[in-house]
Design a protein around this motif. Structure first.
Motif, short mmCIF file in Angstrom:
data_model
loop_
_atom_site.label_atom_id
_atom_site.label_comp_id
_atom_site.label_asym_id
_atom_site.label_seq_id
_atom_site.Cartn_x
_atom_site.Cartn_y
_atom_site.Cartn_z
N VAL A 1 15.54 20.90 9.93
CA VAL A 1 16.48 21.51 10.90
C VAL A 1 16.12 22.98 11.05
O VAL A 1 16.98 23.85 11.08
CB VAL A 1 17.95 21.36 10.46
CG1 VAL A 1 18.41 19.93 10.63
CG2 VAL A 1 18.15 21.79 9.02
N GLN A 2 14.82 23.23 11.15
CA GLN A 2 14.38 24.61 11.05
C GLN A 2 14.43 25.40 12.36
O GLN A 2 14.33 26.62 12.34
CB GLN A 2 12.97 24.68 10.48
CG GLN A 2 11.95 23.97 11.36
CD GLN A 2 10.56 24.23 10.84
OE1 GLN A 2 9.88 25.10 11.34
NE2 GLN A 2 10.16 23.52 9.80
N ASN A 3 14.59 24.72 13.49
CA ASN A 3 14.55 25.48 14.75
C ASN A 3 15.55 26.62 14.77
O ASN A 3 15.27 27.72 15.22
CB ASN A 3 14.81 24.55 15.94
CG ASN A 3 13.57 23.76 16.31
OD1 ASN A 3 12.56 23.85 15.64
ND2 ASN A 3 13.67 22.98 17.38
N ASP A 4 16.75 26.32 14.28
CA ASP A 4 17.80 27.32 14.29
C ASP A 4 17.40 28.57 13.49
O ASP A 4 17.74 29.69 13.85
CB ASP A 4 19.06 26.70 13.69
CG ASP A 4 20.27 27.59 13.89
OD1 ASP A 4 20.67 27.76 15.05
OD2 ASP A 4 20.75 28.15 12.89
N ILE A 5 16.67 28.34 12.40
CA ILE A 5 16.23 29.47 11.57
C ILE A 5 15.15 30.25 12.31
O ILE A 5 15.19 31.48 12.42
CB ILE A 5 15.69 28.96 10.22
CG1 ILE A 5 16.77 28.14 9.50
CG2 ILE A 5 15.21 30.11 9.36
CD1 ILE A 5 16.25 27.31 8.33
N LEU B 1 14.52 30.38 15.47
CA LEU B 1 15.01 31.04 16.68
C LEU B 1 15.60 32.41 16.39
O LEU B 1 15.56 33.30 17.22
CB LEU B 1 16.06 30.17 17.38
CG LEU B 1 15.51 28.97 18.12
CD1 LEU B 1 16.64 28.11 18.66
CD2 LEU B 1 14.61 29.42 19.26
N GLU B 2 16.13 32.55 15.20
CA GLU B 2 16.71 33.83 14.82
C GLU B 2 15.66 34.95 14.92
O GLU B 2 15.99 36.09 15.21
CB GLU B 2 17.25 33.72 13.38
CG GLU B 2 18.19 34.82 12.97
CD GLU B 2 19.46 34.86 13.78
OE1 GLU B 2 20.00 33.79 14.10
OE2 GLU B 2 19.90 35.97 14.12
N LYS C 1 21.01 36.94 7.79
CA LYS C 1 21.82 35.93 8.44
C LYS C 1 21.42 34.51 8.02
O LYS C 1 22.26 33.62 7.95
CB LYS C 1 21.65 36.07 9.96
CG LYS C 1 22.90 35.73 10.71
CD LYS C 1 22.81 36.10 12.17
CE LYS C 1 23.68 35.14 12.96
NZ LYS C 1 23.42 35.19 14.39
N LEU D 1 11.18 26.39 22.49
CA LEU D 1 12.06 27.20 21.65
C LEU D 1 12.78 28.26 22.48
O LEU D 1 13.95 28.56 22.25
CB LEU D 1 11.28 27.85 20.51
CG LEU D 1 10.79 26.91 19.41
CD1 LEU D 1 9.87 27.64 18.44
CD2 LEU D 1 11.97 26.30 18.64
N LYS E 1 16.66 28.88 22.81
CA LYS E 1 17.25 30.21 22.57
C LYS E 1 18.18 30.60 23.71
O LYS E 1 19.25 31.16 23.49
CB LYS E 1 16.13 31.23 22.42
CG LYS E 1 16.60 32.65 22.17
CD LYS E 1 16.50 33.02 20.73
CE LYS E 1 16.98 34.45 20.48
NZ LYS E 1 17.06 34.73 19.05
N TYR F 1 23.83 18.98 11.58
CA TYR F 1 22.79 18.18 12.22
C TYR F 1 21.67 17.88 11.24
O TYR F 1 21.51 18.52 10.21
CB TYR F 1 22.30 18.75 13.53
CG TYR F 1 21.81 20.15 13.54
CD1 TYR F 1 21.98 20.94 14.68
CD2 TYR F 1 21.16 20.71 12.46
CE1 TYR F 1 21.53 22.23 14.70
CE2 TYR F 1 20.70 22.01 12.49
CZ TYR F 1 20.89 22.77 13.60
OH TYR F 1 20.43 24.04 13.63
N PHE G 1 19.30 29.63 3.87
CA PHE G 1 18.36 28.55 4.13
C PHE G 1 16.94 28.88 3.69
O PHE G 1 16.02 28.11 3.89
CB PHE G 1 18.36 28.21 5.62
CG PHE G 1 19.74 28.07 6.20
CD1 PHE G 1 20.61 27.11 5.70
CD2 PHE G 1 20.20 28.92 7.20
CE1 PHE G 1 21.89 26.98 6.21
CE2 PHE G 1 21.48 28.79 7.71
CZ PHE G 1 22.33 27.82 7.22
N TYR H 1 16.18 22.18 4.37
CA TYR H 1 16.41 22.61 5.75
C TYR H 1 15.16 22.56 6.61
O TYR H 1 15.17 22.98 7.76
CB TYR H 1 17.00 24.03 5.77
CG TYR H 1 18.32 24.10 5.05
CD1 TYR H 1 19.45 23.48 5.59
CD2 TYR H 1 18.44 24.76 3.83
CE1 TYR H 1 20.66 23.52 4.92
CE2 TYR H 1 19.65 24.81 3.16
CZ TYR H 1 20.76 24.18 3.71
OH TYR H 1 21.96 24.23 3.06
N ASP I 1 16.32 19.01 13.86
CA ASP I 1 16.19 20.05 14.88
C ASP I 1 14.87 20.75 14.58
O ASP I 1 14.83 21.80 13.96
CB ASP I 1 17.37 21.01 14.78
CG ASP I 1 17.30 22.12 15.82
OD1 ASP I 1 16.70 21.89 16.89
OD2 ASP I 1 17.81 23.21 15.55
#
Lengths: 603, 369
Positions: free
Chosen positions: B359-363, B365-366, B338, A570, A574, A550, B342, B356, A553
């Motif tokens: 597209v940082q939300n994924d990072i 959220l961790e 994990k 967020l 999640k 993607y 990135f 990145y 995001d």
């Protein structure tokens, strides 16, 4: 009060789906004062949430009613509800054994339908008196005369004085009650003979132990009696006997001809198997009643907790469900991708669906299920033989001499105009044509031998869509036949995901591999990096798709006033991620595992 | 360091994408509103006694829409009630269609030293479609009035039919105006705004297309000597917004006015969005807050991480342990492992790799518990 056996009527209602079975049952209960109109919740018998939502009946539910007939006598009616779906037909035959008659309800707007036929034949096979009832006559499109004619022509059942009713509005319900009295025979049996009680269902109660639903054929049973059953050597003391009105209500005793329940502090469902005969421990009957064919699980699927730490909870849930569902088999399983879980056996896809939903609702567990499989016989080159129901357990191809897969004898009933499309479908599903019989001008019976593993995908759906719902389908396991089978692996980001492996016929491997890859591409959300999806047979890649990385995001802005709100966004994101399972570095939504099923459409 | 935010809820008209507290129909209440605002500023000053503030940001709405006296009055009140640092950054938001020489002079005299202009796009037809009240030319005229000052421009990406070329041309226009700071925001269609209909109708670019526009903007700005110091913010070295950096460093700030938010002594609180409600509360000496939340523990740490990772400077593990009393690398060992592909980790500094950032939300959220 002892009940005179000649005033007992035990019956069930059989029908095609949606012809008004549950509504009629409700109406009968209401008319006999079993439930006041005020308390009446729609469709009382379908007590599981799931049953009510889907409008289907899954478990058997007996109800006892009192009816003061026009002849001035009071009658006891025991109505045993039956499930309608083919997956549960073994349960239908179970309840039929407990009855002397069956109300056959037919929708006057639709006439005789496939399930009407199948269920009516089941009832006839069990020597039940058939009492036809024509429903929905209040609808403008009702054709009661033609429907009656159909019943006579197709089923050979006299429908000249069949009650014409509207279960919905309550029209002519009295007539049904009177016909039950007049036409359905009173149960035979000998109260003084040794106890013989057929167990037609059971469930586990935390306080009382196993509750057996029984039909007494001979003898009587009361609290304090010592009982046993033919399939156990143990003795139990009866702690409670009762009837269903419709809630379980204790009574003094049950005698020959009656339907009710027995509790005897039985801790294990194995000691009171459905189909077994309960008898007196001290004065046992000579022989048991004819039992039931044991329902064998035919479809196997991995069931894993979404959250690996919930393994224990899942185990408890499955064991509890198994208590009143003998057809469910469970065995511990583990997968590289999904961790610890269970390999479960089901009667069919609907059964599988129902169990999965019950786990999620009644036990509040999120689960992942893998694509269903059947049980294959594998003959190895070293001369040994093994059964494989989990594709992961298939030995390397080099060690396999040959394999056999289960096949079924399929009977398909259909109006003649759909014969062509059905034959096409069966062909596509690797079916072998046996014969075709014209039952009458409007009914054809097609017989095919089909591999079971083709049926468990989307055979029902395809059959329905090709015949506008007119065809019905019934099958029996025929046995095993040699087949050219291969293991199809799916690779995500270059790594085999064992939970996605399936066993398929060699000729279909390429097509299925491509379809599954396409489907996975649809269901796997885009992630931070590109994800190659590959299908492979024996190490050779046969199909490939790519989930693109993607690009956006991100929270576009986040200033002083935004922090709280954006944090909530967020958190939501999640929550969504919690429904995903990480396989290596790839995150997969839990439904992906089952969605690969739904690739096999009419193409 | 801490910041002060002042909200001006008035505009000439509402833009199609706007979901801020801005009420064109209530402009007649401005006298009363500012009287109340000054009163709240006084109260907030007392609340923040003993603290020094380094930045003031007057936003909206359109602060430049109301007569300059209201804005300079607010600043005067702030200076009276708060302790400001020696050289505070004082920003005012400006709509290019509302500034004249007189207003500009008044702002200069009041000590306002940073001007954030809402340009959005350099194309008049797009401006019109967004219901903006100005033209591209107005922007240049406005910049001319502010010549030699520290100017920033906001531009929007993700407009209907917008091309990368148009984004670049818009940047060119901003540069021609002499800006030293540009914010590039992806349009976020919020439910209830007129543009949400466009979004539902599929008239707006997809995320992928918007990402292309973003990349075009970021690359072009880099060429022009602007570095990306936060996801959506680009500046020449030394021209970063101190006020906004304070948000991302999770510094304290106090807000006054309708809808203004504050973060003070570990508590986040927000004022009412309703002007009447606001005034009714302030008149009886009450803070017009509608929500208040103490942020503690993992939640506070997550804020620190989520805000810090938006920036070029990233987060400092040393600062983390000063704030929260334990080691960042120790506590988030598995999360860091994990997502290590990135992240750039240099000594005690952790930041998201440029590639990145979008597209940082994924990072992030961790790191959420």
């Amino acid at each position: 009060m002892a009940i005179n056996r000649k005033n007992i009527r035990n019956f069930c209602i059989v029908a095609h789906i949606d012809h008004g079975k549950s509504t009629l049952a409700d109406r009968l209960m209401e008319k006999t004062g079993q439930v006041s109109e005020r308390d009446m919740e729609d469709q009382l018998l379908d007590s599981m949430d799931l049953e009510r939502e889907r409008g289907i009946t899954i478990k058997l539910t007996p109800v006892r009613m009192f009816y003061k007939a026009k002849d001035g006598e009071e009658y006891v009616f025991n109505l045993i509800d039956t499930p309608g779906h083919v997956d549960f037909s073994y349960e239908v035959s179970r309840s039929l054994r407990a009855c002397e008659g069956a109300i056959l309800i037919v929708d006057a707007t639709q006439g005789v339908q496939a399930q009407t036929l199948a269920n009516a034949y089941l009832a006839i096979d069990n020597d039940l008196e058939i009492l036809p009832v024509i429903n929905k006559i209040d609808l403008a499109s009702a054709r009661p005369d033609e429907t009656a004619e159909e019943i006579e022509n197709i089923l050979g059942v006299d429908a000249s004085d069949a009650p014409r009713i509207s279960a919905k509005s309550g029209l002519n319900i009295e007539e049904v009650l009177e016909s039950v009295v007049k036409k359905i025979p009173a149960p035979r049996g000998d109260e003084t003979a040794p106890l013989k009680a057929l167990i037609f269902d059971s469930f586990y109660d935390n306080f009382k132990g196993v509750i057996c639903f029984v039909r007494l054929m001979d003898g009587t049973v009361r609290v304090g009696d010592e009982i046993t059953a033919f399939m156990t050597t143990k003795r139990f003391t009866v702690t409670e006997v009762g009837v269903f009105s419709p809630k379980m209500t204790p009574v003094h005793q049950l005698s020959a001809g009656e339907v009710g329940y027995i509790a005897a502090s039985v801790k294990s469902i194995e000691d009171t198997a459905v189909g077994d005969t309960i008898t007196s421990a001290d004065n046992p009957a000579k022989e048991p009643l004819p039992g039931y064919k044991k329902a064998l699980p035919m479809v196997f699927s991995g069931v894993f907790p979404l959250d690996g730490s919930k393994y224990g909870d899942l185990k408890d849930a499955l064991l509890k469900l198994k208590l009143n569902d003998a057809a469910l088999s469970i065995e511990p399983d583990n997968s590289v991708a999904l961790g610890f879980g269970f390999r479960c056996g089901f009667l069919g896809l609907l059964h599988m669906d129902v169990i999965q939903e019950r786990i999620e609702r009644e036990f509040d567990l999120d689960i992942i299920t893998t694509a269903p499989s059947v049980s294959y016989k594998v003959y190895k080159t070293d001369g040994t033989e093994l059964m494989v129901e989990n594709p992961t357990h298939l030995p390397p191809m080099t060690e396999i001499a040959y394999m056999e897969e289960p096949v079924i004898d399929a009977n398909i009933f259909t109006p003649p105009e759909y014969v062509g499309p059905i034959m096409e479908l069966c062909q596509y599903k690797r079916g072998v044509y046996k014969n075709m019989t014209y039952l009458d001008k409007t009914r054809v019976e097609l017989r095919y031998v089909l591999p079971l593993n083709e049926i468990i995908y989307d055979f029902f759906d395809s059959l329905k869509s090709r015949t506008k719902g007119y065809a019905s389908f019934d099958y029996e396991i025929k046995g095993y036949e040699k087949s050219d089978l291969v293991k199809l692996d799916m690779l995500l980001n270059g790594e085999i995901c064992d939970a996605l492996s399936i066993i398929v016929h060699k000729d279909k491997a390429y097509e299925r591999g491509r379809q599954i890859a396409e489907k996975l591409k649809e269901v796997i959300p885009r992630q931070m990096f590109e994800i190659p999806i590959q299908a492979a047979v024996g190490g050779k890649i046969i199909a490939r798709e790519t989930v693109k990385a993607y690009r956006k995001d991100v929270l576009a802005k986040c200033y002083g006033g935004d922090v709280t709100r954006k944090k909530k966004l967020l958190e939501k994101q999640k929550e969504g991620k919690k429904k995903m399972r990480s396989i290596g570095t790839v995150e997969i939504p839990s439904e992906a595992f089952i969605s690969i099923l739904k690739t096999d459409s009419d193409k | 360091m801490s910041g002060i935010y002042i909200h001006i809820p008035f505009c000439k008209s509402k833009c199609t994408y706007c979901d801020f507290a801005s009420y064109p129909k209530e402009v007649s209440k401005k006298e009363a509103y500012f009287a109340c605002l000054y009163r709240e500023i006084e109260g907030r000053g007392i609340q923040c006694r003993g603290k020094t503030f380094d930045t003031v940001y007057i936003g909206g709405g359109t602060p430049s829409f109301v007569p300059a006296k209201f804005i300079t009055g607010a600043l005067k009140q702030i200076r009276k009630c708060f302790t400001l640092s020696e050289n505070p950054e004082i920003t005012v938001e400006i709509n290019p269609g509302t500034l004249d020489r007189e207003k500009a002079e008044a702002y200069f005299d009041a000590g306002i030293n940073r001007f954030s202009i809402g340009l959005q796009t350099g194309y008049d037809e797009q401006l019109k479609r967004l219901n903006r009240i100005h033209t591209a030319k107005d922007f240049l005229l406005c910049c001319n009035l502010l010549k030699g000052r520290n100017i920033s421009a906001d531009i929007l990406i993700g407009l209907a039919d917008q091309t990368a070329e148009q984004v670049k041309k818009t940047i060119d226009l901003a540069l021609a105006g002499g800006v030293s700071h540009i914010s590039v925001y992806a349009l976020t269609p919020e439910p209830g705004t007129p543009i949400y209909t466009d979004y539902l109708n599929g008239a707006l670019p997809s995320d992928d297309e918007t990402a292309d526009l973003y990349d075009a903007a970021a690359n072009y700005l880099k060429e022009k000597g602007f570095y990306r110091y936060e996801v959506s913010n680009f500046a020449k070295k030394g021209f970063e917004s101190r006020h906004n950096l304070n948000y991302w460093r999770r510094g304290e700030y106090i807000g006054a006015g309708v809808s203004a938010s504050s973060f003070m002594d570990g508590r986040r609180f927000t004022n009412t969005y309703n002007i009447d409600e606001y005034m009714n509360a302030v008149i009886v000496n009450k803070f017009p807050e509608i929500s208040s939340e103490k942020i503690e523990g993992d939640d506070a740490e997550f804020e620190f991480i989520m805000l810090g990772l938006r920036t070029f400077e990233g987060i400092s593990a040393k600062k983390f342990s000063e704030l929260f009393g334990h080691d960042f690398f120790e506590k988030y060992k598995s999360q860091i492992a994990k997502k290590s592909a990135f992240l750039d980790i240099n000594g005690d500094n952790v930041r998201i790799k440029d590639k990145y950032l979008y597209v940082q939300n994924d990072i992030i959220l961790e790191f959420m518990r």
